[in-house]
Design a protein around this motif. Structure first.
Motif, PDB file in Angstrom:
ATOM      1  N   VAL A 103       0.951  -1.623   0.050  1.00 53.22           N
ATOM      2  CA  VAL A 103       0.259  -0.056   0.032  1.00 53.22           C
ATOM      3  C   VAL A 103       0.664   1.816   0.314  1.00 53.22           C
ATOM      4  N   ARG A 104       1.198   1.680  -1.125  1.00 54.16           N
ATOM      5  CA  ARG A 104       1.411   3.555  -1.124  1.00 54.16           C
ATOM      6  C   ARG A 104       0.733   4.638  -0.296  1.00 54.16           C
ATOM      7  N   ILE A 105       1.318   4.996   0.505  1.00 53.62           N
ATOM      8  CA  ILE A 105       0.162   6.366   1.850  1.00 53.62           C
ATOM      9  C   ILE A 105       1.106   7.790   0.823  1.00 53.62           C
ATOM     10  N   VAL A 106      -0.118   8.349   0.504  1.00 56.18           N
ATOM     11  CA  VAL A 106      -0.248   9.710   0.282  1.00 56.18           C
ATOM     12  C   VAL A 106      -0.412  10.890   1.577  1.00 56.18           C
ATOM     13  N   THR A 107       0.086  11.673   1.562  1.00 60.20           N
ATOM     14  CA  THR A 107      -0.434  12.448   2.578  1.00 60.20           C
ATOM     15  C   THR A 107       0.325  13.434   2.690  1.00 60.20           C
ATOM     16  N   ASN A 108      -1.111  14.731   3.213  1.00 60.46           N
ATOM     17  CA  ASN A 108      -0.412  16.006   3.148  1.00 60.46           C
ATOM     18  C   ASN A 108       0.468  16.232   4.679  1.00 60.46           C
ATOM     19  N   MET A 109       0.544  15.451   5.846  1.00 65.90           N
ATOM     20  CA  MET A 109       1.411  15.680   7.341  1.00 65.90           C
ATOM     21  C   MET A 109       2.862  16.011   7.479  1.00 65.90           C
ATOM     22  N   GLY A 110       3.053  17.147   6.097  1.00 68.34           N
ATOM     23  CA  GLY A 110       4.172  17.127   5.545  1.00 68.34           C
ATOM     24  C   GLY A 110       3.893  19.130   5.914  1.00 68.34           C
ATOM     25  N   ALA A 111       2.145  19.430   6.125  1.00 65.28           N
ATOM     26  CA  ALA A 111       1.724  20.652   6.788  1.00 65.28           C
ATOM     27  C   ALA A 111       3.463  21.845   6.239  1.00 65.28           C
ATOM     28  N   ALA A 112       3.458  22.904   7.447  1.00 66.50           N
ATOM     29  CA  ALA A 112       4.390  23.682   7.042  1.00 66.50           C
ATOM     30  C   ALA A 112       5.826  23.460   6.754  1.00 66.50           C
ATOM     31  N   ASN A 113       6.506  22.267   7.159  1.00 72.12           N
ATOM     32  CA  ASN A 113       7.393  21.139   7.138  1.00 72.12           C
ATOM     33  C   ASN A 113       7.681  19.907   6.314  1.00 72.12           C
ATOM     34  N   PRO A 114       7.008  19.964   4.944  1.00 75.84           N
ATOM     35  CA  PRO A 114       7.329  18.564   4.046  1.00 75.84           C
ATOM     36  C   PRO A 114       9.044  18.076   4.300  1.00 75.84           C
ATOM     37  N   LEU A 115       9.649  18.802   3.929  1.00 73.65           N
ATOM     38  CA  LEU A 115      11.365  18.414   4.391  1.00 73.65           C
ATOM     39  C   LEU A 115      11.315  17.810   5.412  1.00 73.65           C
ATOM     40  N   ALA A 116      11.395  18.290   6.803  1.00 71.05           N
ATOM     41  CA  ALA A 116      11.017  17.902   7.671  1.00 71.05           C
ATOM     42  C   ALA A 116      10.119  15.965   8.393  1.00 71.05           C
ATOM     43  N   ALA A 117       9.385  16.616   7.345  1.00 68.00           N
ATOM     44  CA  ALA A 117       8.771  14.993   7.970  1.00 68.00           C
ATOM     45  C   ALA A 117       9.040  14.130   7.170  1.00 68.00           C
ATOM     46  N   GLY A 118       9.553  14.082   5.598  1.00 75.83           N
ATOM     47  CA  GLY A 118       9.860  12.723   5.099  1.00 75.83           C
ATOM     48  C   GLY A 118      11.423  12.777   5.948  1.00 75.83           C
ATOM     49  N   ARG A 119      12.359  13.496   6.447  1.00 77.23           N
ATOM     50  CA  ARG A 119      13.579  13.166   6.904  1.00 77.23           C
ATOM     51  C   ARG A 119      13.018  12.182   8.083  1.00 77.23           C
TER      52      ARG A 119
END
Length: 216
Positions: free
Chosen positions: A83-99
């Motif tokens: 299952v591939r996950i797609v989310t806007n949980m990056g909010a104001a800092n998607p790069l930090a969320a990715g890390r």
């Protein structure tokens, strides 16, 4: 209707409709839903402004505060079931969320590929002489601007999906785009095929507010 070699159907689950939504339904969907994609919609105008304040206080903050809890439960299941996950949980800092997701996956001994979508933060493009949108809008110089984000669309998410990422993290995107992009990517639709994209947008609206639509 779809490009040669593309699937006839896909299954997308709506695992979250707002920031503090329950975790259990997403786990059930990832475990038992036979999904191709799981979308987690967790962002609103108020929540992204609050996220910007957290990022201003800490450059490594600003993503959804439940990111680790949600994906800590979902990543092992999603990886196991494809299952591939797609989310806007990056909010104001998607790069930090990715890390954060990369660190989390390593701690879980999972090999997870993460793609991050940026470009929605437009604070740097604002000028003091610009005015607010009211009929007699005041200059922006009279305000302390906390957040200014543009709504990105499916065209920003499809290239991230094309990388083969297991998890795609965005900041502010139009809510249905979390569903439109997987549909367009899976079926090979052109992003100027307005009739099909319109149908996918309707699907996305219904799914991202699924709890409200069903009375749940």
């Amino acid at each position: 209707l779809n490009r040669p070699g593309m699937p006839d159907t896909i299954r997308i689950g709506a695992g979250s409709g707002f920031q503090g939504d329950r975790l259990e339904p997403a786990v059930i969907l990832a475990s038992q839903g036979e999904l191709d994609y799981l979308a987690l919609e967790c962002l609103a105008e108020r929540t992204i402004a609050l996220a910007q304040l957290r990022r201003l206080a800490d450059p490594e903050a600003g993503y959804d505060p439940l990111l680790e809890k949600r994906l800590g439960s979902l990543l092992p299941i999603a990886k196991r079931n494809g299952v591939r996950i797609v989310t806007n949980m990056g909010a104001a800092n998607p790069l930090a969320a990715g890390r954060k997701v990369i660190r989390l996956s390593r701690n879980l001994n999972l090999n997870v590929k993460v793609a991050v979508v940026t470009g929605d933060d437009v604070v740097s493009l604002l000028e003091p002489s610009m005015r607010t949108i009211e009929a007699r809008g005041a200059p922006l110089s009279e305000y302390e601007i906390v957040s200014a984000n543009a709504y990105l669309g499916a065209d920003a998410i499809v290239p991230a999906l094309a990388t083969g990422a297991d998890v795609v993290i965005t900041g502010r995107v139009a809510d249905p785009s979390l569903f439109v992009a997987p549909i367009a990517h899976a079926f090979g639709w052109r992003l100027d095929d307005w009739e099909r994209l319109g149908r996918a947008t309707a699907v996305g609206h219904l799914l991202e507010c699924a709890g409200q639509v069903t009375g749940g």
